[in-house]
Scaffold this motif. Structure first.
Motif, PDB file in Angstrom:
ATOM      1  N   LEU A   1      -7.782  -0.680 -31.713  1.00 42.86           N
ATOM      2  CA  LEU A   1      -6.620   0.198 -31.818  1.00 42.86           C
ATOM      3  C   LEU A   1      -5.889   0.042 -33.152  1.00 42.86           C
ATOM      4  CD1 LEU A   1      -5.111   0.085 -28.213  1.00 42.86           C
ATOM      5  CD2 LEU A   1      -6.546   1.837 -29.267  1.00 42.86           C
ATOM      6  N   HIS A   2      -6.517  -0.650 -34.087  1.00 42.66           N
ATOM      7  CA  HIS A   2      -5.914  -0.819 -35.407  1.00 42.66           C
ATOM      8  C   HIS A   2      -6.396   0.304 -36.322  1.00 42.66           C
ATOM      9  CE1 HIS A   2      -4.362  -5.138 -35.198  1.00 42.66           C
ATOM     10  NE2 HIS A   2      -4.684  -4.776 -33.965  1.00 42.66           N
ATOM     11  N   ARG A   3      -5.500   1.108 -36.787  1.00 49.56           N
ATOM     12  CA  ARG A   3      -5.905   2.274 -37.576  1.00 49.56           C
ATOM     13  C   ARG A   3      -6.624   1.879 -38.867  1.00 49.56           C
ATOM     14  NH1 ARG A   3      -0.145   2.398 -38.303  1.00 49.56           N
ATOM     15  NH2 ARG A   3       0.445   2.244 -40.495  1.00 49.56           N
ATOM     16  N   GLU A   4      -6.384   0.675 -39.372  1.00 49.84           N
ATOM     17  CA  GLU A   4      -7.044   0.238 -40.604  1.00 49.84           C
ATOM     18  C   GLU A   4      -8.554   0.093 -40.434  1.00 49.84           C
ATOM     19  OE1 GLU A   4      -2.851  -0.875 -40.457  1.00 49.84           O
ATOM     20  OE2 GLU A   4      -4.519  -1.363 -39.136  1.00 49.84           O
ATOM     21  N   GLU A   5      -9.031   0.046 -39.184  1.00 52.05           N
ATOM     22  CA  GLU A   5     -10.455  -0.087 -38.933  1.00 52.05           C
ATOM     23  C   GLU A   5     -11.198   1.240 -39.123  1.00 52.05           C
ATOM     24  OE1 GLU A   5     -10.296  -3.853 -38.710  1.00 52.05           O
ATOM     25  OE2 GLU A   5     -12.211  -2.977 -38.069  1.00 52.05           O
ATOM     26  N   TYR A   6     -10.469   2.334 -39.206  1.00 59.61           N
ATOM     27  CA  TYR A   6     -11.083   3.666 -39.206  1.00 59.61           C
ATOM     28  C   TYR A   6     -10.986   4.326 -40.570  1.00 59.61           C
ATOM     29  CZ  TYR A   6     -10.999   2.946 -34.209  1.00 59.61           C
ATOM     30  OH  TYR A   6     -11.195   2.434 -32.951  1.00 59.61           O
ATOM     31  N   ASN A   7     -12.079   4.943 -40.989  1.00 62.28           N
ATOM     32  CA  ASN A   7     -12.051   5.619 -42.277  1.00 62.28           C
ATOM     33  C   ASN A   7     -12.373   7.105 -42.192  1.00 62.28           C
ATOM     34  OD1 ASN A   7     -14.638   4.922 -41.514  1.00 62.28           O
ATOM     35  ND2 ASN A   7     -15.358   4.462 -43.563  1.00 62.28           N
ATOM     36  N   PHE A   8     -12.625   7.607 -40.985  1.00 57.55           N
ATOM     37  CA  PHE A   8     -12.822   9.040 -40.811  1.00 57.55           C
ATOM     38  C   PHE A   8     -11.767   9.547 -39.833  1.00 57.55           C
ATOM     39  CE2 PHE A   8     -16.578   8.996 -43.199  1.00 57.55           C
ATOM     40  CZ  PHE A   8     -17.393   7.961 -42.772  1.00 57.55           C
ATOM     41  N   TRP A   9     -11.104  10.625 -40.207  1.00 59.32           N
ATOM     42  CA  TRP A   9     -10.007  11.143 -39.395  1.00 59.32           C
ATOM     43  C   TRP A   9     -10.106  12.654 -39.256  1.00 59.32           C
ATOM     44  CZ3 TRP A   9      -6.312   8.065 -37.110  1.00 59.32           C
ATOM     45  CH2 TRP A   9      -6.311   6.721 -37.510  1.00 59.32           C
ATOM     46  N   GLY A  10      -9.712  13.150 -38.088  1.00 55.16           N
ATOM     47  CA  GLY A  10      -9.569  14.580 -37.899  1.00 55.16           C
ATOM     48  C   GLY A  10      -8.177  15.022 -38.335  1.00 55.16           C
ATOM     49  N   ARG A  11      -7.923  16.315 -38.193  1.00 52.46           N
ATOM     50  CA  ARG A  11      -6.632  16.868 -38.615  1.00 52.46           C
ATOM     51  C   ARG A  11      -5.588  16.835 -37.515  1.00 52.46           C
ATOM     52  NH1 ARG A  11      -7.732  21.979 -42.679  1.00 52.46           N
ATOM     53  NH2 ARG A  11      -8.913  20.807 -44.222  1.00 52.46           N
ATOM     54  N   GLY A  12      -5.995  16.567 -36.306  1.00 50.45           N
ATOM     55  CA  GLY A  12      -5.034  16.402 -35.232  1.00 50.45           C
ATOM     56  C   GLY A  12      -4.883  17.615 -34.344  1.00 50.45           C
TER      57      GLY A  12
END
Length: 126
Positions: free
Chosen positions: A108-119
Protein backbone atom coordinates in the motif's frame (compact mmCIF):
# COMPACT_ATOMS: atom_id res chain seq x y z
CA UNK A 1 4.06 1.15 -23.24
CA UNK A 2 2.10 0.40 -20.09
CA UNK A 3 -1.35 1.91 -19.90
CA UNK A 4 -3.83 1.70 -17.03
CA UNK A 5 -7.41 2.81 -17.58
CA UNK A 6 -9.89 3.02 -14.72
CA UNK A 7 -13.66 2.93 -15.02
CA UNK A 8 -16.71 2.44 -12.84
CA UNK A 9 -16.67 5.56 -10.70
CA UNK A 10 -19.78 7.56 -10.07
CA UNK A 11 -22.04 9.26 -7.56
CA UNK A 12 -23.89 7.17 -4.99
CA UNK A 13 -25.65 7.70 -1.71
CA UNK A 14 -24.21 6.62 1.59
CA UNK A 15 -24.52 2.86 1.96
CA UNK A 16 -24.36 2.28 -1.78
CA UNK A 17 -21.96 0.19 -3.83
CA UNK A 18 -19.72 0.58 -6.85
CA UNK A 19 -17.31 -1.62 -8.77
CA UNK A 20 -14.16 -0.04 -10.12
CA UNK A 21 -12.26 -1.67 -12.94
CA UNK A 22 -8.74 -1.14 -14.21
CA UNK A 23 -7.64 -2.41 -17.61
CA UNK A 24 -3.89 -2.85 -18.00
CA UNK A 25 -2.29 -2.98 -21.42
CA UNK A 26 1.35 -3.33 -22.38
CA UNK A 27 1.97 -4.87 -18.96
CA UNK A 28 3.83 -8.11 -19.61
CA UNK A 29 5.51 -8.86 -16.29
CA UNK A 30 4.96 -12.29 -14.74
CA UNK A 31 5.66 -11.04 -11.23
CA UNK A 32 3.93 -7.79 -10.37
CA UNK A 33 1.70 -5.94 -8.01
CA UNK A 34 -1.33 -3.78 -8.65
CA UNK A 35 -3.28 -1.56 -6.34
CA UNK A 36 -5.93 1.07 -5.80
CA UNK A 37 -5.09 4.40 -4.28
CA UNK A 38 -7.32 7.38 -3.60
CA UNK A 39 -6.86 11.06 -3.14
CA UNK A 40 -9.40 13.47 -1.70
CA UNK A 41 -9.04 17.23 -2.22
CA UNK A 42 -6.33 18.64 0.03
CA UNK A 43 -5.19 15.21 1.20
CA UNK A 44 -2.31 12.89 0.43
CA UNK A 45 -2.79 9.99 -1.93
CA UNK A 46 -3.35 6.90 0.18
CA UNK A 47 -3.33 3.20 -0.49
CA UNK A 48 -6.70 1.49 -0.37
CA UNK A 49 -6.11 -2.08 -1.50
CA UNK A 50 -3.43 -3.96 -3.37
CA UNK A 51 -2.70 -7.42 -4.66
CA UNK A 52 0.32 -9.13 -6.15
CA UNK A 53 0.74 -11.88 -8.73
CA UNK A 54 1.20 -14.41 -5.91
CA UNK A 55 -2.27 -13.56 -4.63
CA UNK A 56 -1.19 -11.69 -1.49
CA UNK A 57 -3.44 -8.78 -0.66
CA UNK A 58 -3.32 -5.77 1.58
CA UNK A 59 -6.39 -3.76 2.53
CA UNK A 60 -6.30 -0.44 4.31
CA UNK A 61 -7.70 -0.56 7.82
CA UNK A 62 -10.43 2.02 7.16
CA UNK A 63 -12.01 0.05 4.32
CA UNK A 64 -11.47 -3.48 5.57
CA UNK A 65 -14.70 -5.44 5.43
CA UNK A 66 -16.24 -2.99 2.96
CA UNK A 67 -13.85 -3.03 -0.02
CA UNK A 68 -12.65 -6.11 -1.87
CA UNK A 69 -9.84 -6.25 -4.40
CA UNK A 70 -9.58 -8.90 -7.09
CA UNK A 71 -7.41 -9.59 -10.10
CA UNK A 72 -8.07 -11.39 -13.35
CA UNK A 73 -4.52 -12.32 -14.21
CA UNK A 74 -5.32 -13.62 -17.68
CA UNK A 75 -7.13 -10.44 -18.71
CA UNK A 76 -4.88 -8.13 -16.71
CA UNK A 77 -7.96 -6.61 -15.13
CA UNK A 78 -8.00 -5.26 -11.60
CA UNK A 79 -11.22 -4.70 -9.70
CA UNK A 80 -12.28 -2.98 -6.53
CA UNK A 81 -15.71 -3.68 -5.08
CA UNK A 82 -16.79 -0.84 -2.84
CA UNK A 83 -19.67 -1.60 -0.48
CA UNK A 84 -21.34 0.28 2.34
CA UNK A 85 -19.85 3.49 1.00
CA UNK A 86 -19.47 6.48 3.28
CA UNK A 87 -19.09 10.18 2.44
CA UNK A 88 -15.47 9.99 3.60
CA UNK A 89 -14.80 7.53 0.76
CA UNK A 90 -15.28 10.39 -1.70
CA UNK A 91 -12.06 10.74 -3.70
CA UNK A 92 -10.38 10.20 -7.02
CA UNK A 93 -9.45 6.54 -7.19
CA UNK A 94 -6.29 5.57 -9.07
CA UNK A 95 -5.09 2.24 -10.37
CA UNK A 96 -1.36 1.58 -10.03
CA UNK A 97 1.00 -1.19 -11.08
CA UNK A 98 4.62 -2.17 -10.75
CA UNK A 99 6.91 -4.96 -11.80
CA UNK A 100 8.04 -7.20 -9.00
CA UNK A 101 6.48 -8.45 -5.78
CA UNK A 102 7.36 -6.34 -2.75
CA UNK A 103 6.98 -7.39 0.86
CA UNK A 104 3.29 -7.51 1.80
CA UNK A 105 3.59 -4.53 4.15
CA UNK A 106 4.81 -2.41 1.24
CA UNK A 107 1.87 -3.15 -1.07
CA UNK A 108 0.00 0.00 0.00
CA UNK A 109 3.03 2.27 -0.30
CA UNK A 110 2.63 4.44 -3.36
CA UNK A 111 6.42 4.68 -3.77
CA UNK A 112 6.40 1.02 -4.84
CA UNK A 113 4.41 1.82 -7.99
CA UNK A 114 5.66 3.41 -11.16
CA UNK A 115 2.66 3.01 -13.47
CA UNK A 116 -0.49 5.00 -12.79
CA UNK A 117 -3.87 5.52 -14.39
CA UNK A 118 -5.64 8.86 -14.62
CA UNK A 119 -8.24 8.02 -12.02
CA UNK A 120 -11.99 7.65 -11.69
CA UNK A 121 -14.06 9.82 -9.37
CA UNK A 122 -16.14 8.33 -6.58
CA UNK A 123 -18.57 10.67 -4.83
CA UNK A 124 -20.66 9.52 -1.88
CA UNK A 125 -23.43 11.77 -0.60
CA UNK A 126 -24.98 11.54 2.84
Amino acid sequence: QVRLVESGGGSVQSGGSLRLSCAASGFTYNNYCMGWFRQAPGKEREGVAAIDSDGKTSIAYGVRGRFTISLDNAKKMLYLDLNTLKPEDTAMYYCAAAAGVPEQWLLLHREEYNFWGRGTQVTVSS
